[in-house]
Design a protein around this motif. Structure first.
Motif, mmCIF file in Angstrom:
data_model
loop_
_atom_site.group_PDB
_atom_site.id
_atom_site.type_symbol
_atom_site.label_atom_id
_atom_site.label_comp_id
_atom_site.label_asym_id
_atom_site.label_seq_id
_atom_site.Cartn_x
_atom_site.Cartn_y
_atom_site.Cartn_z
ATOM 1 N N ASP A 1 0.778 -1.130 0.082
ATOM 2 C CA ASP A 1 -0.052 -0.118 -0.127
ATOM 3 C C ASP A 1 0.875 1.250 0.114
ATOM 4 O O ASP A 1 1.849 1.350 0.667
ATOM 5 N N ILE A 2 0.457 2.171 -0.758
ATOM 6 C CA ILE A 2 1.391 3.412 -0.982
ATOM 7 C C ILE A 2 0.048 4.532 -0.842
ATOM 8 O O ILE A 2 -0.776 4.843 -1.437
ATOM 9 N N PHE A 3 0.165 5.100 0.254
ATOM 10 C CA PHE A 3 -0.713 6.317 0.719
ATOM 11 C C PHE A 3 0.118 7.762 0.732
ATOM 12 O O PHE A 3 1.099 7.770 1.370
ATOM 13 N N ALA A 4 -0.547 8.839 0.342
ATOM 14 C CA ALA A 4 -0.176 10.156 0.456
ATOM 15 C C ALA A 4 -1.183 11.009 0.819
ATOM 16 O O ALA A 4 -2.098 11.455 0.420
ATOM 17 N N THR A 5 -1.029 11.122 2.294
ATOM 18 C CA THR A 5 -2.448 11.901 3.031
ATOM 19 C C THR A 5 -1.876 13.577 2.870
ATOM 20 O O THR A 5 -1.052 13.965 3.673
ATOM 21 N N GLY A 6 -2.971 13.999 2.155
ATOM 22 C CA GLY A 6 -2.799 15.623 1.882
ATOM 23 C C GLY A 6 -1.520 15.840 0.770
ATOM 24 O O GLY A 6 -1.354 17.140 0.668
ATOM 25 N N SER A 7 -1.155 15.136 0.281
ATOM 26 C CA SER A 7 -0.164 15.350 -0.836
ATOM 27 C C SER A 7 -0.301 14.520 -1.901
ATOM 28 O O SER A 7 -1.299 13.592 -2.072
ATOM 29 N N SER A 8 0.390 14.317 -2.990
ATOM 30 C CA SER A 8 0.439 13.701 -4.177
ATOM 31 C C SER A 8 1.305 12.193 -4.203
ATOM 32 O O SER A 8 2.321 12.174 -3.407
ATOM 33 N N VAL A 9 0.968 11.157 -5.220
ATOM 34 C CA VAL A 9 2.068 10.182 -5.466
ATOM 35 C C VAL A 9 2.213 10.353 -6.753
ATOM 36 O O VAL A 9 1.720 10.592 -7.783
ATOM 37 N N ASN A 10 3.622 10.490 -6.968
ATOM 38 C CA ASN A 10 4.286 10.580 -8.294
ATOM 39 C C ASN A 10 5.147 9.559 -8.583
ATOM 40 O O ASN A 10 6.307 9.071 -7.786
ATOM 41 N N ILE A 11 4.690 8.903 -9.856
ATOM 42 C CA ILE A 11 5.814 7.890 -10.352
ATOM 43 C C ILE A 11 6.270 8.111 -11.564
ATOM 44 O O ILE A 11 5.542 8.585 -12.815
ATOM 45 N N THR A 12 7.618 8.517 -11.763
ATOM 46 C CA THR A 12 8.538 8.910 -12.834
ATOM 47 C C THR A 12 9.344 8.109 -13.289
ATOM 48 O O THR A 12 10.103 7.443 -12.417
ATOM 49 N N SER A 13 9.748 7.728 -14.467
ATOM 50 C CA SER A 13 10.856 7.121 -14.998
ATOM 51 C C SER A 13 11.421 8.178 -16.182
ATOM 52 O O SER A 13 10.631 8.338 -16.857
ATOM 53 N N THR A 14 12.786 8.023 -16.326
ATOM 54 C CA THR A 14 13.577 8.587 -17.282
ATOM 55 C C THR A 14 14.111 7.737 -18.291
ATOM 56 O O THR A 14 14.708 8.257 -19.291
ATOM 57 N N GLU A 15 13.823 6.547 -18.081
ATOM 58 C CA GLU A 15 14.371 5.488 -19.025
ATOM 59 C C GLU A 15 13.841 5.837 -20.488
ATOM 60 O O GLU A 15 12.527 5.766 -20.554
ATOM 61 N N ASN A 16 14.432 5.970 -21.365
ATOM 62 C CA ASN A 16 14.118 5.892 -22.918
ATOM 63 C C ASN A 16 13.607 4.353 -23.376
ATOM 64 O O ASN A 16 14.369 3.987 -24.139
ATOM 65 N N ASP A 17 12.596 3.952 -22.983
ATOM 66 C CA ASP A 17 12.343 2.415 -23.176
ATOM 67 C C ASP A 17 10.811 2.222 -23.344
ATOM 68 O O ASP A 17 10.024 2.954 -22.703
ATOM 69 N N ALA A 18 10.425 1.335 -24.150
ATOM 70 C CA ALA A 18 8.850 0.803 -24.240
ATOM 71 C C ALA A 18 8.243 0.412 -22.688
ATOM 72 O O ALA A 18 7.055 0.780 -22.780
#
Length: 212
Positions: free
Chosen positions: A173-190
């Motif tokens: 479980d991933i919770f962010a109470t009062g804030s956001s959840v950001n998932i970012t990848s910088t890999e140049n891949d499909a």
């Protein structure tokens, strides 16, 4: 000078005794010091609180066993049965073999590492750092109000998170109470970001915005 010599081949070849109640033995020496040498064992026993003290800046006190062990034993059932205190300096522990810290107390805080003013660093060179909680949970908690209050970073390799849940609800479980959840990848891949369910024919992936 004054020399006391005993020629007997027994432990009491020289015997100094103060046997009357309240009597003691007082030995004072000037800067020449006080030396006790023996080719056998020696014993210093006291039935009341005792001390070995050196006084003066830079005057060291050394307890050394050249080829044996040094045992410090405190048997009182107290939280500070053995106390290592350096009021002005630090404490340095070095060993050629394993350093083992163990407590048999059945308590949530059986072992406490506390830095009252600074940080705590755990470092390993050339091998892994393993944190294991057998039969209990592992909790990481930070109360600082900053963007990266808890930071897990691998500067060269990847990061894997696994949960082998034995029953329903033992999820990740991933919770962010009062804030956001950001998932970012910088890999140049499909497959730069993959969200996958691989549990059976009834599986599904749900993206839900409850209010927006």
């Amino acid at each position: 000078g004054l020399t006391l010599a005993g020629g007997l081949g027994s432990p009491d070849a020289v015997n100094i005794t103060a046997s009357t109640a309240g009597g003691g033995i007082d030995i004072d020496a000037s800067t020449g010091g006080f030396i006790v040498d023996t080719t056998g064992a020696f014993s210093i026993d006291g039935a009341a609180a005792s001390n070995v003290t050196t006084t003066g800046a830079g005057i060291d006190l050394t307890l050394s066993s050249a080829a044996g062990r040094v045992i410090v034993n405190g048997e009182e059932a107290a939280a500070n049965a053995i106390t290592l205190l350096s009021a002005a300096g630090g404490i340095d522990v070095d060993a050629a073999l394993q350093i083992n810290i163990a407590s048999s107390q059945s308590a949530a805080d059986a072992i406490v590492i506390n830095a009252s003013a600074g940080g705590v660093n755990v470092a390993s060179t050339g091998d892994d750092i393993t944190l294991i909680s057998t039969g209990a949970s592992l909790v990481l908690s930070a109360t600082e109000s900053i963007a990266d209050a808890i930071k897990i970073e691998a500067t060269l390799g990847g990061i894997d998170i696994f949960a082998s849940g034995a029953s329903a609800g033992e999820d990740i479980d991933i919770f962010a109470t009062g804030s956001s959840v950001n998932i970012t990848s910088t890999e140049n891949d499909a497959g730069a970001v993959i969200i996958r369910a691989n549990g059976g024919a009834g599986e599904r992936v749900t993206l839900l915005s409850s209010l927006g």
